[in-house]
Scaffold this motif. Structure first.
Motif, short mmCIF file in Angstrom:
data_model
loop_
_atom_site.label_atom_id
_atom_site.label_comp_id
_atom_site.label_asym_id
_atom_site.label_seq_id
_atom_site.Cartn_x
_atom_site.Cartn_y
_atom_site.Cartn_z
N ILE A 121 0.86 -1.19 0.00
CA ILE A 121 0.00 0.00 0.00
C ILE A 121 0.89 1.22 0.00
CG2 ILE A 121 -0.17 0.12 2.50
CD1 ILE A 121 -3.06 0.89 2.16
N GLY A 122 0.45 2.29 -0.62
CA GLY A 122 1.27 3.50 -0.66
C GLY A 122 0.43 4.71 -0.43
N LYS A 123 0.91 5.87 -0.94
CA LYS A 123 0.19 7.11 -0.75
C LYS A 123 -1.17 7.02 -1.43
CE LYS A 123 1.70 11.90 -0.82
NZ LYS A 123 0.61 12.53 -1.43
N GLY A 124 -2.21 7.51 -0.76
CA GLY A 124 -3.54 7.39 -1.33
C GLY A 124 -4.29 6.19 -0.78
N GLY A 125 -3.60 5.37 0.03
CA GLY A 125 -4.26 4.25 0.65
C GLY A 125 -4.51 4.53 2.11
N LEU A 126 -5.29 3.67 2.75
CA LEU A 126 -5.64 3.87 4.15
C LEU A 126 -5.32 2.59 4.91
CD1 LEU A 126 -7.14 5.45 6.40
CD2 LEU A 126 -9.21 4.35 5.64
N ILE A 127 -4.59 2.76 6.01
CA ILE A 127 -4.32 1.61 6.88
C ILE A 127 -5.07 1.85 8.18
CG2 ILE A 127 -2.57 0.35 8.15
CD1 ILE A 127 -0.58 1.11 6.09
N ILE A 128 -5.93 0.91 8.56
CA ILE A 128 -6.63 1.04 9.85
C ILE A 128 -6.06 -0.06 10.74
CG2 ILE A 128 -8.83 1.10 11.00
CD1 ILE A 128 -10.15 1.82 8.53
N SER A 129 -5.37 0.34 11.79
CA SER A 129 -4.73 -0.68 12.61
C SER A 129 -5.24 -0.61 14.03
CB SER A 129 -3.21 -0.54 12.55
OG SER A 129 -2.74 0.31 13.54
N ASP A 130 -5.20 -1.75 14.69
CA ASP A 130 -5.62 -1.84 16.08
C ASP A 130 -4.69 -0.96 16.92
OD1 ASP A 130 -5.60 -3.10 18.82
OD2 ASP A 130 -7.17 -4.26 17.84
N SER A 131 -5.24 -0.37 18.00
CA SER A 131 -4.40 0.57 18.74
C SER A 131 -3.23 -0.10 19.44
CB SER A 131 -5.24 1.33 19.76
OG SER A 131 -5.66 0.46 20.78
N LEU A 132 -3.30 -1.43 19.64
CA LEU A 132 -2.20 -2.08 20.36
C LEU A 132 -1.37 -2.95 19.44
CD1 LEU A 132 -4.05 -2.96 23.62
CD2 LEU A 132 -2.35 -1.25 23.29
N ASN A 133 -1.26 -2.59 18.18
CA ASN A 133 -0.46 -3.38 17.26
C ASN A 133 1.02 -3.25 17.55
OD1 ASN A 133 -2.16 -4.85 15.69
ND2 ASN A 133 -2.41 -3.28 14.13
N GLY B 114 3.76 5.43 3.69
CA GLY B 114 3.27 6.69 3.16
C GLY B 114 1.76 6.76 3.11
N ALA B 115 1.07 5.68 3.50
CA ALA B 115 -0.40 5.72 3.49
C ALA B 115 -0.89 6.46 4.73
CB ALA B 115 -0.94 4.30 3.49
N THR B 116 -2.16 6.84 4.71
CA THR B 116 -2.75 7.48 5.89
C THR B 116 -3.06 6.39 6.91
OG1 THR B 116 -3.81 8.92 4.31
CG2 THR B 116 -4.50 9.13 6.58
N ILE B 117 -2.79 6.68 8.15
CA ILE B 117 -2.99 5.66 9.20
C ILE B 117 -4.09 6.12 10.14
CG2 ILE B 117 -1.89 4.30 11.00
CD1 ILE B 117 0.75 5.10 9.81
N ARG B 118 -5.05 5.24 10.41
CA ARG B 118 -6.06 5.55 11.42
C ARG B 118 -6.07 4.38 12.40
NH1 ARG B 118 -5.69 9.79 10.23
NH2 ARG B 118 -6.96 11.14 8.97
N VAL B 119 -6.43 4.66 13.62
CA VAL B 119 -6.36 3.65 14.66
C VAL B 119 -7.76 3.41 15.20
CG1 VAL B 119 -5.59 3.39 17.02
CG2 VAL B 119 -3.99 4.07 15.31
N PHE B 120 -8.10 2.14 15.45
CA PHE B 120 -9.40 1.90 16.09
C PHE B 120 -9.17 1.28 17.45
CE2 PHE B 120 -10.13 -2.70 15.84
CZ PHE B 120 -9.22 -3.10 14.87
#
Lengths: 155, 489
Positions: free
Chosen positions: B182-194, B206-212
């Motif tokens: 994945i690169g720029k323009g993609g979205l990574i949603i990762s668990d907060s305790l990864n 380089g992707a956007t990262i959001r945490v759940f």
């Protein structure tokens, strides 16, 4: 024995995430109260003077650690917060959250107690007012990431 | 769900505040002291910024003897821990030539492959003699042997996917593969305790990262909905790709991921699922196939399955399993495959032999015995600890069980007390865990016998009494004694 639940947060910044767990506000208030008792017992002054000393010490300590020091005390996050002060880092930069409102209220309440117990006399009133003015202005949402005259903007 | 007594939370904050205050005072006095003395490093820049180092210098170094203890034997159920001493208050530690034999509760030796194994070790030695210790080359140059090809096929079959790619280092598997996917323009949603490897890989991509919120499918759904509706950060165009990264067993909590719900949410919103089974492959599930088998999730629903061989297979390296197209793409693009040295051939042989033992293909039922034993051991240990009044995290069946300590002073106290009684435990504090939630993490192995576990329980109970970490009331002892019950203090 009272138990509380520690819900996991989504804050990845380890420097500020501890502030979202239960018990922080109580600890903060208790430290201030015990600080006042300590000052009273060491300096043997009037309660009003002791509150003034606590207020000014609180001002210098919290200004230094919340609004002056930048970055995090560990190197694991590769320095992505190196330009932000602790106040700008908490709650991920979101303004007007409960934590921020509480932290803005504490210096104001301390100021009211200090000025009331000293009967609004000079020169304590001047110092107290200056301290609370600087503290509250530094916490305004409009001051997020603002560096006046470039002070503290380095590195 | 972690339940803390309120007084403990307040006293923990207070202790950290005190440690922090003393650390700052020492820093200021060091500043004044250094101003007076001259140093011969004029013109050199400092190695690290002064404030970045604060935690390590002023908090970690004080209890450094509890971390990084060198061992002098294979990490079996019992291990030789080298004794160290310090002349300058733990700033530097010197090794002695003595070592003490301790019960090993810290190694990720889930199935007992960490030391001599009657099926695996002769084959590994044969492979070492035939292929030598290192391939001295990357996979695409001269580093692919028949063992490597067999290993990839073996792993793919074991995990239930069409194809797999194997790299030489587990951490590098995550941090080198995620940027390729994945690169720029993609979205990574990762668990907060990864784990840090996932965080590094995500930041490097380089992707956007959001945490759940950790292991909360409802919050994942909310984050997904919000992000899909908003689109990319400034342009608000739709995301090119969305990957949700979760782990099978979270190593600091011992919790098992809620995979069925997460997979169904990802299917609904058309996001890819990346499952990191570092701790769960080989350790849970009826035939050791990990969290998919345990929770009844079809491996075809998980798009990318990642795992490491360091925990249950007694080797090194990591793998990614997925569809044939995905693995083909990774083999052409992943730097860990193109440039890094391939996994050493004897280690690959160890993995193949370990998988054969687990599946029973070596002609005995040792694999099934090991899997049954680790499940039994974990459930027994967890039940006994909870009965004694400790706060133990983690789900049933998970071989990782953290015991909550909370207070910073209890971290070295518990660790040293256990070492004095010849039990080696691993303690973890800030910043690997949240500030308030320091813990001692116990990893149970299939090679622990019942007597080992009983001795461990006695020692931990005594250390727990001394340090005061029995935060819950102990369960009342039963009146009748059957042949399985043991008297504990």
């Amino acid at each position: 024995m009272m138990y509380v639940r520690a819900l996991p947060t989504t804050d990845v910044n380890r420097n500020t995430e501890w502030f979202t767990y239960p018990g922080v506000w109580t600890t903060y208030i208790l430290i201030l109260f015990f600080g006042w008792l300590l000052v009273l017992s060491i300096f043997n002054c009037s309660p009003g003077m002791a509150w003034t000393i606590v207020h000014l010490a609180h001002f210098s300590v919290t200004y230094h650690f919340f609004h002056w020091k930048k970055g995090t005390p560990f190197g694991d996050d590769q320095g992505i917060y190196n330009r932000l002060t602790w106040w700008e880092q908490i709650d991920n930069g979101k303004q007007l959250t409960r934590n921020r409102k509480f932290l803005t209220l504490v210096p104001v309440v301390l100021y009211l107690i200090a000025s009331h117990t000293t009967d609004y006399q000079h020169p304590m009133l001047l110092f107290n007012t200056l301290a609370v003015f600087i503290m509250v202005v530094a916490k305004f949402p409009h001051m997020h990431k603002v560096r006046i005259f470039g002070i503290n903007a380095g590195q | 769900m972690i339940t803390i007594p309120y007084l403990t939370a307040v006293s923990t904050y207070f202790s950290y505040g005190l440690l922090f205050a003393f650390g700052q005072l020492r820093d200021y006095s060091r500043l004044i002291f250094d101003w007076w003395s001259t140093n011969n490093l004029q013109g050199y820049a400092p190695i690290c910024l002064a404030h970045e180092d604060f935690y390590i210098r002023r908090l970690y170094h004080r209890i450094q003897d509890c971390f990084g203890r060198p061992i002098a034997s294979a990490p079996d159920a019992w291990v030789d821990v080298v004794e160290r001493y310090s002349n300058d208050n733990n700033k530097t530690l010197k090794r002695t030539t003595k070592s003490k034999r301790c019960l090993n509760l810290g190694s990720y030796n889930y199935l007992g492959f960490g030391s001599f194994d009657e099926y695996c070790t002769p084959r590994v030695i044969e492979s070492l003699k035939k292929f030598s210790a290192s391939t001295c080359s990357s996979r695409v140059d001269a580093g692919t042997t028949s063992v490597h090809a067999e290993l990839e096929e073996c792993v793919a079959n074991y995990v239930g996917k069409p194809a797999a790619i194997v790299t030489g280092m587990g951490f590098a598997t995550n941090s080198a593969i995620i940027p390729v996917l994945i690169g720029k323009g993609g979205l990574i949603i990762s668990d907060s305790l990864n784990h840090t490897s996932i965080v590094n890989g995500a930041r490097g991509s380089g992707a956007t990262i959001r945490v759940f919120q950790h292991n909360t499918p409802a919050h994942l759904e909310r984050v997904l909905k919000e992000q899909i509706a908003e689109g990319q950060p400034r342009t608000h165009r739709p995301w090119k790709k969305i990957i949700v990264v979760v782990e099978g067993i979270y190593s600091m909590e011992g919790e098992i991921c809620q995979l069925p719900e997460i997979v169904s949410i990802c299917k609904k919103y058309k996001a890819y699922v990346y499952l990191d089974e570092a701790h769960s492959i080989g350790a849970i599930g009826k035939t050791g196939r990990g969290v998919c088998e345990l929770l009844g999730v079809d491996p075809a629903d998980v798009d990318i399955m990642m795992g490491t061989f360091t925990k249950s297979f007694g080797s090194c390296g990591g793998y990614i399993a997925g569809s044939k197209d995905l693995i083909q793409y990774l083999k052409y693009h992943c730097p860990a495959h193109l440039y890094a040295t391939s996994i050493s051939t004897p280690s690959a042989q160890q993995i193949i032999s370990a998988i054969k033992v687990i599946l029973g293909e070596d002609g005995s039922n040792r694999g099934a015995q090991k899997l049954a034993r680790i499940r039994e051991n974990s459930n027994f240990f967890r039940a006994e600890l909870t009965k004694m009044g400790f706060e133990v995290l983690g789900d049933n069946d998970s071989p990782v069980m953290p015991i909550m300590l909370y207070n910073p002073a209890k971290i070295p106290a518990f660790s040293r007390e256990c070492l004095r009684e010849n039990v080696a435990v691993v303690v973890v504090g800030f910043p690997a865990t949240p500030l308030l939630l320091a813990r001692a993490r116990i990893c149970i192995s299939a090679s622990h016998s019942r007597e080992d576990l009983i001795k461990a329980l006695q020692v931990i109970s005594k250390a727990g009494d001394i340090t005061g970490i029995k935060y819950f009331p102990a369960a009342p002892k039963k009146q009748e004694e059957n042949k399985d019950s043991i008297k504990l203090d």
